[in-house]
Each structure stands twice: as C-alpha cells, then as structure tokens.
Scaffold this active site. Sequence first.
Site, PDB file in Angstrom:
ATOM      1  N   ASN A 107      20.245   8.711  -2.247  1.00  0.00           N
ATOM      2  CA  ASN A 107      20.386   7.273  -2.521  1.00  0.00           C
ATOM      3  C   ASN A 107      19.053   6.729  -3.007  1.00  0.00           C
ATOM      4  O   ASN A 107      17.994   7.234  -2.617  1.00  0.00           O
ATOM      5  CB  ASN A 107      20.800   6.544  -1.238  1.00  0.00           C
ATOM      6  CG  ASN A 107      21.021   5.055  -1.469  1.00  0.00           C
ATOM      7  OD1 ASN A 107      21.590   4.653  -2.480  1.00  0.00           O
ATOM      8  ND2 ASN A 107      20.556   4.227  -0.540  1.00  0.00           N
ATOM      9  N   HIS A 109      16.963   3.076  -3.060  1.00  0.00           N
ATOM     10  CA  HIS A 109      16.995   1.755  -2.435  1.00  0.00           C
ATOM     11  C   HIS A 109      15.738   0.979  -2.852  1.00  0.00           C
ATOM     12  O   HIS A 109      14.643   1.543  -2.852  1.00  0.00           O
ATOM     13  CB  HIS A 109      17.042   1.906  -0.913  1.00  0.00           C
ATOM     14  CG  HIS A 109      17.156   0.587  -0.207  1.00  0.00           C
ATOM     15  ND1 HIS A 109      18.309  -0.175  -0.244  1.00  0.00           N
ATOM     16  CD2 HIS A 109      16.259  -0.116   0.529  1.00  0.00           C
ATOM     17  CE1 HIS A 109      18.117  -1.288   0.441  1.00  0.00           C
ATOM     18  NE2 HIS A 109      16.877  -1.282   0.920  1.00  0.00           N
ATOM     19  N   SER A 136      12.572   3.598  -2.792  1.00  0.00           N
ATOM     20  CA  SER A 136      12.606   4.875  -2.075  1.00  0.00           C
ATOM     21  C   SER A 136      13.820   5.659  -2.531  1.00  0.00           C
ATOM     22  O   SER A 136      14.902   5.094  -2.719  1.00  0.00           O
ATOM     23  CB  SER A 136      12.747   4.642  -0.560  1.00  0.00           C
ATOM     24  OG  SER A 136      11.780   3.728  -0.074  1.00  0.00           O
ATOM     25  N   ASP A 145      21.191   3.068   4.383  1.00  0.00           N
ATOM     26  CA  ASP A 145      19.827   3.257   3.861  1.00  0.00           C
ATOM     27  C   ASP A 145      18.949   4.065   4.814  1.00  0.00           C
ATOM     28  O   ASP A 145      17.730   3.871   4.883  1.00  0.00           O
ATOM     29  CB  ASP A 145      19.185   1.902   3.509  1.00  0.00           C
ATOM     30  CG  ASP A 145      19.971   1.191   2.424  1.00  0.00           C
ATOM     31  OD1 ASP A 145      20.443   1.872   1.505  1.00  0.00           O
ATOM     32  OD2 ASP A 145      20.149  -0.043   2.513  1.00  0.00           O
ATOM     33  N   GLU A 174      12.138   2.331 -10.253  1.00  0.00           N
ATOM     34  CA  GLU A 174      13.313   3.124  -9.862  1.00  0.00           C
ATOM     35  C   GLU A 174      13.696   4.076 -10.981  1.00  0.00           C
ATOM     36  O   GLU A 174      14.030   5.240 -10.748  1.00  0.00           O
ATOM     37  CB  GLU A 174      14.508   2.208  -9.559  1.00  0.00           C
ATOM     38  CG  GLU A 174      14.331   1.311  -8.357  1.00  0.00           C
ATOM     39  CD  GLU A 174      15.591   0.507  -8.059  1.00  0.00           C
ATOM     40  OE1 GLU A 174      16.705   1.032  -8.203  1.00  0.00           O
ATOM     41  OE2 GLU A 174      15.458  -0.681  -7.688  1.00  0.00           O
TER      42      GLU A 174
HETATM   43  C1  GRF Z   1      19.268  -0.672  -7.692  1.00  0.00           C
HETATM   44  O1  GRF Z   1      18.332  -1.663  -7.396  1.00  0.00           O
HETATM   45  C2  GRF Z   1      19.319   0.355  -6.590  1.00  0.00           C
HETATM   46  O2  GRF Z   1      18.075   0.573  -5.988  1.00  0.00           O
HETATM   47  C3  GRF Z   1      20.272  -0.279  -5.604  1.00  0.00           C
HETATM   48  O3  GRF Z   1      21.251  -0.884  -6.403  1.00  0.00           O
HETATM   49  C4  GRF Z   1      20.692  -1.215  -7.678  1.00  0.00           C
HETATM   50  C5  GRF Z   1      21.542  -0.562  -8.710  1.00  0.00           C
HETATM   51  O4  GRF Z   1      21.185  -0.926 -10.007  1.00  0.00           O
HETATM   52  N1  GRF Z   1      20.788   0.703  -4.683  1.00  0.00           N
HETATM   53  P1  GRF Z   1      21.824  -0.200 -11.250  1.00  0.00           P
HETATM   54  O5  GRF Z   1      23.339  -0.319 -11.116  1.00  0.00           O
HETATM   55  O6  GRF Z   1      21.392   1.245 -11.222  1.00  0.00           O
HETATM   56  O7  GRF Z   1      21.317  -0.926 -12.453  1.00  0.00           O
END
Ligand code: GRF
Length: 215
Positions: A107, A109, A136, A145, A174
């Site tokens: 995952n 987050h 993370s 999470d 991310e």
């Molecule tokens: C991201 O911020 C991720 O960290 C969280 O949900 C959001 C998803 O964004 N779990 P996307 O759909 O990948 O644009």
Amino acid sequence: MLRVAVLLSGRGSNLQALIDACGAPDFPAEIIHVISNNPDAVGLLRAQDAGIGTSVLNHREYETREAFDTEVTRVLEDANAELVCLAGFMRILTEGFVSHWTDRLLNIHPSLLPSFKGLDAQQQALDAGVKLAGCSVHFVRPGVDEGPIIAQAAVPVLDDDDAKALSARILALEHRLYPRVVRLIAEGRVTVVDERVTISDSQAPTGALSNPSRD
Ligand code: GRF
C-alpha cells in the site's frame, strides 16, 4: 518480470506512475491487471490506454466483504499476479484476504507512517503542525495503513500550505517512491524479518532533511 496487479478506486495517478516506470526497457516488473471497485474510476481508463486488462468488481454487488475479497483473489490468481499494489483503493480488506497475500500486498499512504493513518492524512499532518510530511510504502497487515514499512520519502510543510498544496507536494513523491519499491521487490532485495524490512544493497541518504533548513 514480476507480474504486478493494481487495485484502485479513483484517479489512478500512482497507477500511471507505475505504468510509466514499467515502460522503461530495464524495469523488472510489468502491470498485468487492474481491478477497481468503482466503475467510474479514471484509473480504469489509464489502464485501458496502456493496453492493460481491467476488471470492475463493484463491492455493492456482493453480500459480504468476504465474498467481495474472495472474488478479488480469484481475479488476481486468474491473472497470475505475483505482487498486488493498492493505489488509492478505498475498501478495507478482510483479514483473510490480507493473510492470503502476506508480503505480496503493498500500500502507499500519504504520510510518514505510523503517523496519520486513515483518511485525510495530509490534513491530519497540517492539524498536527508537523514540519515534515511525506509518504510511505508498506506491506499490508490487517489494521488500516499498518504493516512493515519498506520506504518513505519526506517533504517540508510550508507555512501557507493547505491540504491541496501539501497533497500535491506529497503526490509528486509518491509517484517516484512506488515504482522504486516495486523495482526493489522485483529485484529480490526486500526482506521482512520480525515485521521489519531490510533492503539489500541500498543506500541511505547522507545528511538530514530539516525544516526550517539549518542554514
Ligand atoms: C494517494 O495519495 C495514495 O497515497 C492514497 O490514495 C491516493 C491515490 O491517488 N492511498 P491516485 O488514485 O493514485 O491518484
């Protein structure tokens, strides 16, 4: 090539980052299937544009969480998925699903875990007044999470940030972090011992990220 499936519910920008990374000739993983619980997820269109097979499993059509999760596993196994990446997947998964995929389920987050689990992590970070925020990537365990952290990346929180500005700064990170972790796993460099992750042949950064900066 590691066979990776992605589960999402929405925008799919992390899926896009993974698709783009997989496009590099030396990337050791491929996205083989995308599952969404939301028929309107933009992420489905991104997958289709990239020629990746998709499945919509609408959770509303299943009587129980167990029935939904069993179907997700069936689709993943039909596609021979070796690694499953949650990327904005807005459903809590059952313990049975999580244990079936132990150490094969990731995952991402938008916080420096274990701080700010759950929804609106970036607003939680602002409310707490932290000076560094981030994201993370972790192996999934039954709690929301929770699970062994594989990698984290940090950004400063600026005085005039709102949740939108901070989220955008974190999201850019991310998009770099998730592919990097998938690569490490595909290269067989990630090990979990006693619920802690070690990564072979990796380098920690030198120096510290400090906000305000030291000079
Ligand atoms: C991201 O911020 C991720 O960290 C969280 O949900 C959001 C998803 O964004 N779990 P996307 O759909 O990948 O644009």
